[in-house]
Design a protein around this motif. Structure first.
Motif, short mmCIF file in Angstrom:
data_model
loop_
_atom_site.label_atom_id
_atom_site.label_comp_id
_atom_site.label_asym_id
_atom_site.label_seq_id
_atom_site.Cartn_x
_atom_site.Cartn_y
_atom_site.Cartn_z
N LEU A 1 1.10 -1.03 -0.37
CA LEU A 1 -0.29 0.07 -0.07
C LEU A 1 0.79 1.58 -0.09
CD1 LEU A 1 -2.89 1.19 -0.29
CD2 LEU A 1 -2.88 0.64 2.29
N LEU A 2 0.50 1.96 -1.09
CA LEU A 2 1.81 3.21 -1.46
C LEU A 2 1.32 4.92 -1.03
CD1 LEU A 2 3.43 1.82 -4.46
CD2 LEU A 2 3.98 2.15 -1.82
N LEU A 3 2.13 5.67 -0.69
CA LEU A 3 0.81 6.71 -0.52
C LEU A 3 2.11 7.81 -1.64
CD1 LEU A 3 -1.01 8.95 0.58
CD2 LEU A 3 1.09 9.16 2.63
N ASP A 4 1.19 8.19 -1.97
CA ASP A 4 2.82 9.36 -3.31
C ASP A 4 3.27 8.87 -3.59
OD1 ASP A 4 0.43 11.29 -3.16
OD2 ASP A 4 1.16 12.23 -1.15
N ALA A 5 3.59 7.38 -4.33
CA ALA A 5 4.88 6.83 -4.60
C ALA A 5 4.87 7.81 -6.54
CB ALA A 5 4.55 5.47 -5.06
N ALA A 6 6.44 8.35 -6.65
CA ALA A 6 6.21 8.37 -7.88
C ALA A 6 7.82 7.37 -8.41
CB ALA A 6 7.39 9.86 -7.72
N ALA A 7 8.56 7.06 -8.18
CA ALA A 7 9.92 5.94 -7.93
C ALA A 7 10.36 5.17 -6.75
CB ALA A 7 11.07 7.23 -8.78
N ALA A 8 11.00 3.60 -7.77
CA ALA A 8 11.20 3.28 -5.85
C ALA A 8 11.44 1.38 -7.30
CB ALA A 8 9.87 2.73 -4.92
N GLN A 9 12.46 1.23 -5.81
CA GLN A 9 12.85 -0.61 -6.76
C GLN A 9 12.58 -1.72 -5.93
OE1 GLN A 9 15.06 2.23 -6.05
NE2 GLN A 9 14.61 3.62 -8.22
N ILE A 10 12.16 -2.57 -6.11
CA ILE A 10 12.46 -3.66 -5.40
C ILE A 10 12.91 -5.11 -5.60
CG2 ILE A 10 10.26 -4.17 -6.70
CD1 ILE A 10 8.60 -5.47 -4.50
N GLY A 11 13.62 -5.70 -4.84
CA GLY A 11 14.18 -7.26 -5.01
C GLY A 11 14.94 -8.01 -3.71
N PRO A 12 14.69 -9.21 -4.37
CA PRO A 12 15.71 -9.87 -3.18
C PRO A 12 16.57 -9.43 -2.26
CG PRO A 12 16.22 -11.01 -4.90
CD PRO A 12 15.63 -9.15 -5.73
N ASN A 13 17.44 -8.55 -2.90
CA ASN A 13 18.80 -7.81 -2.15
C ASN A 13 19.40 -6.24 -2.61
OD1 ASN A 13 20.43 -8.57 -4.41
ND2 ASN A 13 20.78 -10.21 -3.80
N ASP A 14 20.28 -5.58 -2.26
CA ASP A 14 19.90 -4.92 -2.10
C ASP A 14 20.76 -4.48 -4.03
OD1 ASP A 14 19.21 -3.63 -0.06
OD2 ASP A 14 21.50 -3.64 0.36
N GLU A 15 22.10 -5.70 -4.10
CA GLU A 15 23.00 -5.63 -4.87
C GLU A 15 21.83 -5.68 -6.72
OE1 GLU A 15 23.34 -7.53 -2.72
OE2 GLU A 15 24.87 -5.44 -2.47
N THR A 16 20.55 -6.24 -6.68
CA THR A 16 19.19 -7.13 -7.67
C THR A 16 17.57 -6.31 -6.94
OG1 THR A 16 20.39 -9.05 -7.65
CG2 THR A 16 19.25 -9.62 -8.92
N VAL A 17 18.05 -5.27 -7.75
CA VAL A 17 16.16 -4.21 -7.68
C VAL A 17 16.16 -4.32 -9.04
CG1 VAL A 17 16.24 -3.96 -4.80
CG2 VAL A 17 18.08 -2.42 -6.97
N SER A 18 14.50 -3.94 -9.58
CA SER A 18 14.23 -3.88 -10.73
C SER A 18 13.08 -2.21 -9.71
CB SER A 18 13.47 -4.93 -11.24
OG SER A 18 12.46 -5.30 -10.21
N ASP A 19 13.06 -1.96 -11.57
CA ASP A 19 12.51 -0.96 -11.06
C ASP A 19 10.50 -1.06 -10.84
OD1 ASP A 19 14.14 1.58 -10.55
OD2 ASP A 19 14.32 1.20 -13.33
N ILE A 20 10.13 -0.52 -10.02
CA ILE A 20 9.00 -0.79 -9.84
C ILE A 20 7.82 0.63 -11.03
CG2 ILE A 20 6.37 -0.14 -8.47
CD1 ILE A 20 8.56 -1.18 -6.54
N GLU A 21 6.94 0.28 -12.22
CA GLU A 21 6.68 0.88 -12.92
C GLU A 21 4.93 1.26 -12.15
OE1 GLU A 21 7.85 1.67 -15.67
OE2 GLU A 21 9.80 0.33 -15.01
N PHE A 22 5.33 2.50 -12.36
CA PHE A 22 4.13 4.09 -11.62
C PHE A 22 2.88 4.13 -12.98
CE2 PHE A 22 6.74 3.97 -8.22
CZ PHE A 22 5.84 3.46 -7.08
N ARG A 23 4.09 4.71 -14.33
CA ARG A 23 3.51 5.34 -15.46
C ARG A 23 3.00 4.20 -15.35
NH1 ARG A 23 4.51 9.79 -18.18
NH2 ARG A 23 6.45 9.81 -17.54
N ASP A 24 1.25 4.54 -16.33
CA ASP A 24 0.77 4.02 -17.21
C ASP A 24 0.41 4.33 -19.25
OD1 ASP A 24 -3.31 3.24 -17.40
OD2 ASP A 24 -1.67 2.55 -16.79
N VAL A 25 0.11 3.43 -20.22
CA VAL A 25 0.16 3.61 -21.29
C VAL A 25 -0.77 4.85 -21.67
CG1 VAL A 25 0.17 1.70 -21.60
CG2 VAL A 25 -1.16 2.20 -21.48
N THR A 26 -2.05 5.33 -20.47
CA THR A 26 -2.61 6.12 -20.93
C THR A 26 -2.36 7.90 -19.94
OG1 THR A 26 -4.13 6.42 -18.57
CG2 THR A 26 -4.99 5.15 -20.99
#
Length: 79
Positions: A1-26
């Motif tokens: 559950l997020l509040l006012d999020a614009a950019a973040a990454q997620i992964g199993p450790n600090d070295e292996t993270v991928s971007d969470i996409e917030f931009r919609d195609v519209t």
């Protein structure tokens, strides 16, 4: 559950993270990504580890607030 999020990454450790996409195609491409508030579902592949972790980080100069994290685990019964 997020509040006012614009950019973040997620992964199993600090070295292996991928971007969470917030931009919609519209969303218009000539404007900034609108701030996201609400539930954001992400499939997070895991393995059978004793010390499994989920790393969520926001290192961009943009707002990012995690209000709650609720992992859903799939388990199998032993026979």
């Amino acid at each position: 559950l997020l509040l006012d999020a614009a950019a973040a990454q997620i992964g199993p450790n600090d070295e292996t993270v991928s971007d969470i996409e917030f931009r919609d195609v519209t969303d218009p491409m000539d404007t900034a990504v609108p701030l996201f508030t609400g539930e954001h579902f992400i499939e997070f592949p895991g393995d059978y580890e004793r010390d499994a972790r989920i790393v969520i980080q926001g290192d961009a100069p943009a707002p990012f607030t995690v209000l709650a994290l609720a992992p859903e685990l799939k388990t199998n019964e032993q026979v």
